[in-house]
Scaffold this motif. Structure first.
Motif, PDB file in Angstrom:
ATOM      1  N   LYS A  98     -13.713   2.479   2.260  1.00  0.00           N
ATOM      2  CA  LYS A  98     -12.465   2.661   1.530  1.00  0.00           C
ATOM      3  C   LYS A  98     -11.603   1.401   1.648  1.00  0.00           C
ATOM      4  O   LYS A  98     -11.469   0.835   2.733  1.00  0.00           O
ATOM      5  CB  LYS A  98     -11.690   3.864   2.066  1.00  0.00           C
ATOM      6  N   VAL A  99     -11.053   0.969   0.523  1.00  0.00           N
ATOM      7  CA  VAL A  99     -10.217  -0.224   0.512  1.00  0.00           C
ATOM      8  C   VAL A  99      -8.992  -0.026   1.389  1.00  0.00           C
ATOM      9  O   VAL A  99      -8.538  -0.955   2.076  1.00  0.00           O
ATOM     10  CB  VAL A  99      -9.797  -0.564  -0.931  1.00  0.00           C
ATOM     11  N   ALA A 100      -8.466   1.179   1.407  1.00  0.00           N
ATOM     12  CA  ALA A 100      -7.260   1.457   2.193  1.00  0.00           C
ATOM     13  C   ALA A 100      -7.526   1.430   3.692  1.00  0.00           C
ATOM     14  O   ALA A 100      -6.602   1.231   4.485  1.00  0.00           O
ATOM     15  CB  ALA A 100      -6.672   2.810   1.798  1.00  0.00           C
ATOM     16  N   ASP A 101      -8.802   1.623   4.087  1.00  0.00           N
ATOM     17  CA  ASP A 101      -9.137   1.656   5.518  1.00  0.00           C
ATOM     18  C   ASP A 101      -9.466   0.237   5.971  1.00  0.00           C
ATOM     19  O   ASP A 101     -10.618  -0.190   5.950  1.00  0.00           O
ATOM     20  CB  ASP A 101     -10.319   2.596   5.745  1.00  0.00           C
ATOM     21  N   LYS A 102      -8.455  -0.513   6.372  1.00  0.00           N
ATOM     22  CA  LYS A 102      -8.636  -1.912   6.752  1.00  0.00           C
ATOM     23  C   LYS A 102      -9.465  -2.081   8.015  1.00  0.00           C
ATOM     24  O   LYS A 102     -10.117  -3.101   8.216  1.00  0.00           O
ATOM     25  CB  LYS A 102      -7.262  -2.576   6.970  1.00  0.00           C
TER      26      LYS A 102
END
Length: 484
Positions: free
Chosen positions: A201-205
């Motif tokens: 996920k892009v949001a999960d850095k």
């Protein structure tokens, strides 16, 4: 104007700048650069009744000059009549590469590659499956090459990194939510494996990169099975110069808007505006119907006129657009010859002179896509056959010999006329007679014009027919022919 359009193309700051730049060039190539504008050209006012500036509307006329030059130059590269033949002293290797060329539809793959690569670069993946060779042409917008430190012209690895949504991943067979959630999709090619990674996920850095074992495979070829092609000299270590530049794009955009405005003016000329100076004496409050059967009656001091546009402005616009077209073609080295001016059939040499600028462009592209990319593909096929023996159309070629260099033989730019062939035949016969040229070399010279794919087989047929002809001649004639 092009800068204005380019700045409207969304840019993802999580990706390198070159990804946005290639996206802009690609939109220019396929004509979708105007899609960033909201309004159509005929929409003069928005929903609030406000005037829409012309620069915010999509032109209704598209010249497509950029794509025309790209297609014309590529036609001189890899069309059926211009595709080069492969040459190798090892006959088995040559036969195998000829078979792969047809089986893998290599000319179509190279046309696709040169078209996509016209924006700066393109990648061609070579895959060995079921004892055959398959080619996959990939746009380089989301690809990043890493070159070997010891051999800067050799790939060490190629990485792919792009954003996709959950719906796309579900369609590809991934077990994720079928929604608009953004994921990172990643792959990497090295000399030993093609590695896929589980989408993150892009949001999960903080998410770690995990190898997708089910989709990854170890090919063990010993080289990265990808040919990276830089379009034209210039650019940087990753991308070359595009076939077209900013100047031709600006000129083309100008021509598109001018032609759209000219079309708009012609429509107004066909339906001129009615101007009534004073209210008509018979005005009954109903809308005025303009037609030959409906007379306009005005008061004693009234007047009625039709506001028309004469054709002088349209002619001036068309002349100006013609000059813009010449400038753009000159900058891109496109074809500026006019077929309407040809009074008779032209020889191949005459056609070359007429299309000299386009030939210069195609000649530079030959260095990138022919002597560079195509030869690299052939060399990969030869090297890859050591691990994946080839069988094409039921014929087993096995491991190909790699001890002989592979070269390309390019045909003439334009097919010769009957007079051209007669002149060439006379010259070759004279050179053979005086001993300055061998018959085999002469056959190689005319091979592309007469569709001779196997020079050695053709020489064998010539020798066989010569012997048969000598055997059928009378004894005295045979002695004379043999001495000759």
């Amino acid at each position: 104007m092009f800068d204005t359009l380019a700045n409207l193309v969304p840019r993802d700051n999580d990706l390198p700048l070159r990804a946005w730049r290639l996206e802009v060039w690609s939109r220019v190539l396929d004509g979708s650069i105007y899609d960033v504008l909201t309004y159509q050209f005929h929409e003069e006012k928005n929903g609030a009744g406000e005037y829409i500036p012309v620069r915010e509307r999509r032109p209704s006329v598209r010249t497509g000059l950029i794509r025309t030059v790209v297609d014309d130059s590529i036609s001189l590269l890899f069309s059926e009549g211009h595709f080069p033949s492969v040459e190798c002293k090892n006959e088995d290797t040559k036969a195998a590469l000829d078979a792969v060329t047809k089986d893998a539809k290599l000319n179509l793959a190279m046309i696709d590659a040169a078209t996509r690569g016209s924006v700066g670069s393109v990648a061609i993946a070579v895959r060995f499956l079921s004892k055959r060779v398959f080619l996959q042409v990939m746009a380089t917008t989301y690809l990043t090459p890493v070159w070997s430190a010891e051999a800067p012209d050799t790939l060490d690895r190629v990485g792919e990194r792009r954003k996709v949504d959950g719906k796309t991943l579900v369609a590809a067979g991934y077990d994720v939510k079928d929604d608009a959630t953004q994921y990172w999709f990643e792959r990497e090619w090295t000399a030993i494996a093609e590695t896929w990674f589980v989408p993150r996920k892009v949001a999960d850095k903080a998410a770690a990169r995990t190898v997708d074992e089910a989709r990854s495979n170890n090919h063990g070829l010993g080289f990265v099975p990808i040919v990276w092609v830089k379009n034209l000299p210039g650019g940087d270590d990753i991308d070359g110069e595009p076939t077209f530049g900013v100047e031709p794009i600006n000129t083309t955009v100008e021509a598109d808007y001018l032609l759209s405005q000219a079309g708009r003016g012609l429509k107004y000329s066909a339906d001129p505006t009615l101007l009534i100076k004073e209210t008509a004496a018979t005005d009954d409050g109903q809308p005025m119907v303009r037609s030959a059967a409906n007379a306009i009656v005005v008061g004693e001091k009234g007047d009625a006129k039709m506001l028309e546009i004469n054709g002088t402005a349209s002619e001036a616009v068309l002349e100006y657009v013609g000059r813009l077209r010449e400038f753009a073609l000159e900058r891109m080295h496109g074809n500026r010859s006019n077929a309407d001016k040809l009074s008779a059939a032209q020889s191949g040499r005459a056609l070359e002179l007429m299309h000299q600028a386009l030939i210069w462009l195609a000649d530079k592209l030959r260095a990138s896509y022919g002597e560079g990319a195509l030869l690299d593909i052939y060399r990969m096929i030869v090297r890859g056959s050591a691990k994946f023996p080839l069988t094409i159309n039921g014929q087993e070629f096995g491991k190909l010999a790699d001890n002989e260099p592979v070269t390309l033989s390019w045909p003439a730019w334009f097919p010769p006329t009957a007079d051209d062939r007669q002149t060439l035949a006379t010259a070759l016969a004279t050179l053979i007679k005086v001993g300055s040229l061998s018959r085999e070399t002469a056959v190689r010279i005319i091979a592309s014009d007469y569709d001779i794919t196997d020079v050695q087989a053709e020489m064998a047929l010539i020798d066989a027919e010569r012997k048969q002809l000598i055997a059928e001649l009378p004894t005295e004639q045979t002695k004379i022919t043999s001495n000759a």
